[in-house]
Design a protein around this motif. Structure first.
Motif, PDB file in Angstrom:
ATOM      1  N   LEU A 194     -56.052  16.681  36.036  1.00  0.00           N
ATOM      2  CA  LEU A 194     -57.415  16.682  36.598  1.00  0.00           C
ATOM      3  C   LEU A 194     -57.828  17.959  36.924  1.00  0.00           C
ATOM      4  N   VAL A 199     -61.613  18.195  37.554  1.00  0.00           N
ATOM      5  CA  VAL A 199     -62.100  16.931  38.312  1.00  0.00           C
ATOM      6  C   VAL A 199     -61.494  17.400  39.685  1.00  0.00           C
ATOM      7  N   GLU A 203     -63.752  13.062  43.157  1.00  0.00           N
ATOM      8  CA  GLU A 203     -64.322  12.771  42.020  1.00  0.00           C
ATOM      9  C   GLU A 203     -63.470  12.189  41.019  1.00  0.00           C
ATOM     10  N   LEU A 207     -64.113   8.847  38.934  1.00  0.00           N
ATOM     11  CA  LEU A 207     -64.011   8.622  37.539  1.00  0.00           C
ATOM     12  C   LEU A 207     -63.180   7.415  37.072  1.00  0.00           C
ATOM     13  N   MET A 237     -71.324  15.171  39.762  1.00  0.00           N
ATOM     14  CA  MET A 237     -70.692  14.822  38.866  1.00  0.00           C
ATOM     15  C   MET A 237     -71.737  14.509  37.661  1.00  0.00           C
TER      16      MET A 237
END
Length: 298
Positions: A194, A199, A203, A207, A237
């Motif tokens: 990640l 990320v 998030e 995802l 995002m």
């Protein structure tokens, strides 16, 4: 040829990126993914069965999230909330601090480890029945422990903390301990994947949810967040092109998710390299019906 035999990595004689290496890496990723599917039902027993929570409540806890943080963070000892927050990665600001260090006013890390293991063993025995008394089960526990204790622990803090706990003698406890080790080993690698893709923790939940065609607002780990806080995560995002104007993953967003999953599988493969191809085949064959029973009991 069996999946395990195909998945076994040999000496890397080809240059990086050559077809032979790519095929071997894809096979290893496929094996790591399949082992994840078989081992995860064992590793999530603390969260999917009643007995572990009951054992933790017997220590004096009164809500689920106290039992979660006490049980999972216990191998870290009396670590500060900031440390636990960093290692768990995917909780909203302030969530960890509501439980750590408060839980250690109720019990000790050692008692939490023992209670969690006791509850998980009880749950596994209930669900799996007399299968836990068979030679095949004992053999699977030994093979899984062999794999789970074979990987380097550098750069894997949660796995390393759990590795410091002695392997139990009871055969069912050994299977659970192995499943927990492999789950934390994979989790450490997943966080690395990640972070490689930029990320963040919240998030990651978005995802995952959108990747399952589920609105982020409905996903259990983040649905309780204030609407403005969750909207800010989604907007961030969207600004990076991971989410489209329709609120779902964009092509770049889906590509990021695929890369994260592929790298996670790749980083999770190392423990299974300690097993011979026939051992891996034997382990898979024994775990398959057990995983089916555990999934059905969730």
């Amino acid at each position: 040829m069996s999946l395990a035999a195909r998945s076994r990595l040999g000496d890397r004689e080809c240059p990086q990126g050559a077809p032979g290496v790519q095929q071997e890496e894809q096979a290893m990723n496929s094996m790591a993914r399949r082992m994840f599917e078989l081992v995860e039902p064992i590793g999530v027993i603390p969260y999917s069965a009643d007995e572990p929570n009951e054992a933790m409540f017997a220590l004096g806890f009164t809500n689920y999230w106290d039992t979660y943080f006490a049980g999972r963070a216990a191998p870290l000892g009396l670590a500060a909330a900031e440390v636990v927050d960093a290692l768990f990665y995917n909780f909203a600001p302030g969530e960890v601090a509501r439980h750590i260090p408060k839980v250690w006013r109720t019990t000790t890390p050692e008692a939490a480890i023992a209670a969690r293991q006791k509850g998980c063993v009880k749950a596994l025995r209930r669900i799996l029945g007399d299968r836990v008394d068979t030679p095949a089960f004992a053999r699977a526990a030994e093979l899984l422990i062999k794999a789970a204790t074979s990987a380097p622990f550098e750069g894997r803090p949660m796995y390393a903390a759990l590795r410091a706990i002695p392997v139990p003698d009871d055969v069912v406890a050994r299977l659970f301990h192995a499943g927990s080790l492999l789950r934390e080993h994979r989790g450490d690698g997943h966080i690395a994947a990640l972070m490689t893709e930029g990320v963040g923790g919240l998030e990651a939940h978005v995802l995952f949810a959108l990747g399952m065609d589920m609105p982020a607002e409905k996903f259990g780990r983040i649905h309780h967040l204030p609407a403005a806080q969750l909207a800010a995560v989604i907007d961030g995002m969207r600004d990076r092109g991971l989410i489209g104007d329709d609120g779902w993953l964009s092509e770049p967003g889906r590509a990021v998710r695929q890369r994260v999953e592929a790298l996670t599988d790749d980083l999770a493969a190392r423990p299974y390299q300690s097993l011979e191809p026939d051992e891996l085949d034997e382990l898979m064959a024994t775990l398959e019906p057990l995983a089916t029973l555990l999934l059905a009991a969730q």
